[in-house]
Every structure is written in C-alpha cells, then in structure tokens.
Enzyme design. Structure first.
Site, mmCIF file in Angstrom:
data_model
loop_
_atom_site.group_PDB
_atom_site.id
_atom_site.type_symbol
_atom_site.label_atom_id
_atom_site.label_comp_id
_atom_site.label_asym_id
_atom_site.label_seq_id
_atom_site.Cartn_x
_atom_site.Cartn_y
_atom_site.Cartn_z
ATOM 1 C CG ASN A 8 -1.852 1.278 1.256
ATOM 2 O OD1 ASN A 8 -1.601 2.205 0.509
ATOM 3 N ND2 ASN A 8 -2.877 1.005 2.011
ATOM 4 N NE ARG A 91 -4.635 3.483 -1.592
ATOM 5 C CZ ARG A 91 -4.244 4.634 -0.844
ATOM 6 N NH1 ARG A 91 -3.219 4.890 -0.328
ATOM 7 N NH2 ARG A 91 -5.343 5.624 -0.901
ATOM 8 C CG HIS A 180 -8.917 7.354 0.590
ATOM 9 N ND1 HIS A 180 -9.362 8.639 1.006
ATOM 10 C CD2 HIS A 180 -7.589 7.464 0.533
ATOM 11 C CE1 HIS A 180 -8.086 9.452 0.981
ATOM 12 N NE2 HIS A 180 -6.929 8.623 0.976
ATOM 13 C CD GLU A 382 -6.213 1.702 2.800
ATOM 14 O OE1 GLU A 382 -6.730 2.731 1.923
ATOM 15 O OE2 GLU A 382 -5.478 2.191 3.673
#
Length: 395
Positions: A8, A91, A180, A382
C-alpha cells in the site's frame, strides 16, 4: 495456502502485510513512514519480533527493498526465498474509467496507471513505482492491482457529473471518481455487521495524510468528497481540499503562476502544511496544545469542513445511522473526533468524551448513551481487503 504480499504505497508512506490466504493469518506487517524526510522510520513485526528503526528512505523503492530484506532475514524473517510469495497485491489510487475491478498487471495496465499520473500526482507515481520494484524483487509472483476508485462506481450520475458541458463528461470522462475506496469498503462492511442492519445509512470518514468522506447507503457508495483527482473535499496534510476555482485563475493570470506551479501548490504546499508549516497532525496538535494560534485555527478549519460534509451527506441520504472514523488520524486523534462531533445535537450526534479518549486498536463505539447516531472508530485494513480480492482473482 498462498502467501500474498500486500503493498500500500501512500504519498509519504509504504504499508505492507504478508498474509497467508485463505486463513487470513498475518505472517508479517509494518510500514515505512515519513518517506522522503530525514526522520523516516521502518516498523516491522513478525511473530514476537518487533523492530522500529530509522531508515534513509529517500523514496518508495528504497523502502520496499528494506522491507523485503527483513522478510527474508535469517534472524527475523518469515520466508526463505522470493518464490514463497504467490502474488503481490497493489493498492492503486486512480483507475479512472479504465478499471472497475481488480486486475492482473501487465504492460498495458502499467501504461494506463501512468496516464493517470496527472490526476493523482501524489499517489499513482508511487503506486507504479511499487509495482515496478515488486516486479524486480518478485519476478515469479503475479502482480495484482486493486483500485481505490472501483468502490465508487455505484455513485449515480447526478452526483458524479459536473455542471460543465456534457461532451466533457461523455467524451473526455471528466467526472467524480472517488478514492480511498478500499478503506471505505472495508470499514463499511464492519459497520454494517455492528449495526446488524443491511439497510443502513453510513458516513465513512477516512482521515490520514489524505482525507475523504463517503455517503454509503445499503453498503454502496452514494457520494464522495474527492472527485476527478484526489485534491478536493476535506483539508488534508498537504492538499487544499475544496477551493474556489477563481483562485486558480487569479494565481495564473494575476500572480504569474504556471499551471504546474498551481498544481504543486494545491497538492504539496497547502492543507495543514500550508496553514501551519506541519503536515503531520501529531505535530499540529502538540503545537496547538502549547498555544500556537495558527495550529489551533487549522484544527478548527479541519473539523468545520468535516462537519459540512456530514450535513450534506445526511441530507443526501435523508438520515444517518452511523459515523465511522478510520485511518491514521480518524483512529488515533481524539481531538479531531471531539471537535467534529461537538455541537451536532440537531443530527442526534453526541460523543462520549471518556470513551473517545480511550486508545485501542480494536473497533469500538464512542457515542453517548442518548446519541441517536452510532459513532464508530474502526481501524481500517486496506491490506486485508486487497488480500481478499487478490486471492479471489488468482484462485
């Protein structure tokens, strides 16, 4: 069982988790924070081993290489070789109209991510760098992209289209995309479980160096504070958030700024940094407590902007069942949570100040007993959300 490394890459941080799927066992986790600054730190945890050390992390490539070295360390590592990583899940902030779901990365995908650099200049370059470094470090692992924008494809056209000529929407795809999404999706699922009702109205408040809010009805994104690119909406670490467009024209036409200088100003020199000289909220809160008037004002401005969006989204959904605070600031700043939830009696939002002060890494409720609206603090994950989507794609 398959080991999936989740990367991420944020604008100033790189978080990772090595997750064994489908058991969801976390073999190792950590992050490099304050990348590009002199006081960058590497945090690494594997089993009972915990390490925090200063790192000369000039960029994301150096950071990821350091993480990889720790993962394969004979003393504290959890894998013997790179081949034990089945896939690397990344991500990626902006997928535009090109990507509405998780996808296997190839040269075409990388080129498309590169084409969105101008829309997410603080993130997509870092995301792509993470992908390129991971391809070098893990050549036999499948590289998977999970896009922040995909959760927001449910936003209706009346909320996504801007009031500019139609052809700019239809031909040039200028619209609200939202960001997000991985975080908002994860905490929303948790909030729905806690509410124990599928038909819910939730406002998810993601507060970190980047900030955004999402109106979520029945588990689907209905509206979102970030738009075409991740710079508008809330006041962020270095990004301005909402601003009168006329200011941009004034900067260019009257003050002599170039368009690139305006972009740098709004993305890298504004927000809390522009107001105080600090981009880290922990520093700002400390200075505010010591009497710094400008830091106090910046906190008030930050909370006020969040309140405005709560009001807007409560109107859009005709009510609200729960607020969810998440991400670094949302989870850890009792100061911001209190400022946001104070004087919100009209909406039935009342915070329990003692519960709000409690520090915990677990999901919790912090509303007062007579609050009509639940106030959740839900740590986002996440990485787990990305791992679940990555595993589903490669299985």
């Amino acid at each position: 069982m398959k080991n999936i490394l989740i990367i991420n890459s944020g604008s100033s941080s790189l978080k990772f988790q090595l997750i064994q799927m489908p058991s969801e066992a976390v073999l190792a986790s950590g992050m490099v924070e304050r990348i590009g600054l002199d006081n960058a730190m590497l945090h690494f945890k594997a089993g009972n081993n915990k390490i925090s050390e200063q790192l000369e992390a000039k960029d994301h490539a150096v950071s990821l290489k350091a993480i990889t070295d720790h993962l394969m360390s004979s003393e504290k590592g959890v894998i013997k070789n790179r081949e034990e990583i089945a896939a690397v899940g990344h991500r990626v902030v902006h997928g535009g109209n090109a990507f509405s779901k998780t996808i296997l990365i190839d040269s075409q995908v990388k080129q498309q991510i590169r084409e969105y650099f101008s829309l997410a200049p603080l993130h997509n370059p870092a995301n792509l760098k993470g992908i390129e470094v991971a391809e070098e470090l893990f050549p036999d692992s499948r590289q998977i992209a999970v896009f922040d924008t995909s959760f927001h494809t449910s936003i209706p056209r009346k909320a996504a289209q801007y009031a500019i000529p139609n052809e700019l929407y239809e031909e040039n795809h200028i619209q609200l995309y939202g960001f997000h999404g991985t975080s908002h999706k994860y905490v929303t699922k948790k909030a729905i479980d806690q509410l124990q009702k599928e038909n819910s109205k939730i406002i998810s408040i993601h507060l970190g160096n980047g900030c955004s809010m999402t109106a979520i009805k029945d588990g689907k994104s209905l509206d979102h504070s970030l738009g075409f690119a991740p710079v508008n909406g809330l006041i962020m670490g270095t990004r301005s958030g909402d601003i009168d467009q006329s200011v941009i024209f004034y900067l260019i036409d009257e003050l002599g700024y170039t368009s690139q200088e305006v972009s740098d100003l709004l993305h890298k020199k504004s927000g809390m940094y522009g107001l105080t000289g600090y981009s880290d909220l922990r520093d700002i809160e400390e200075q505010a407590e010591n009497g710094d008037k400008q830091c106090q004002l910046a906190l008030e401005m930050n909370a006020y902007r969040i309140k405005k969006y709560i009001g807007a989204y409560a109107a859009a959904m005709n009510g609200v069942d729960a607020l969810v605070f998440t991400a670094g600031i949302g989870e850890n700043s009792d100061v911001i949570r209190k400022m946001v939830c104070s004087d919100m009696d009209f909406f039935g939002i009342k915070i329990n100040e003692e519960k709000n002060k409690i520090r915990s890494k677990k999901s919790r409720e912090i509303q007062a007993e007579d609050s009509k609206v639940k106030i959740f603090v839900i740590p986002t994950n996440e990485e787990l959300e990305i791992a679940q989507q990555t595993f589903e794609l490669i299985s």
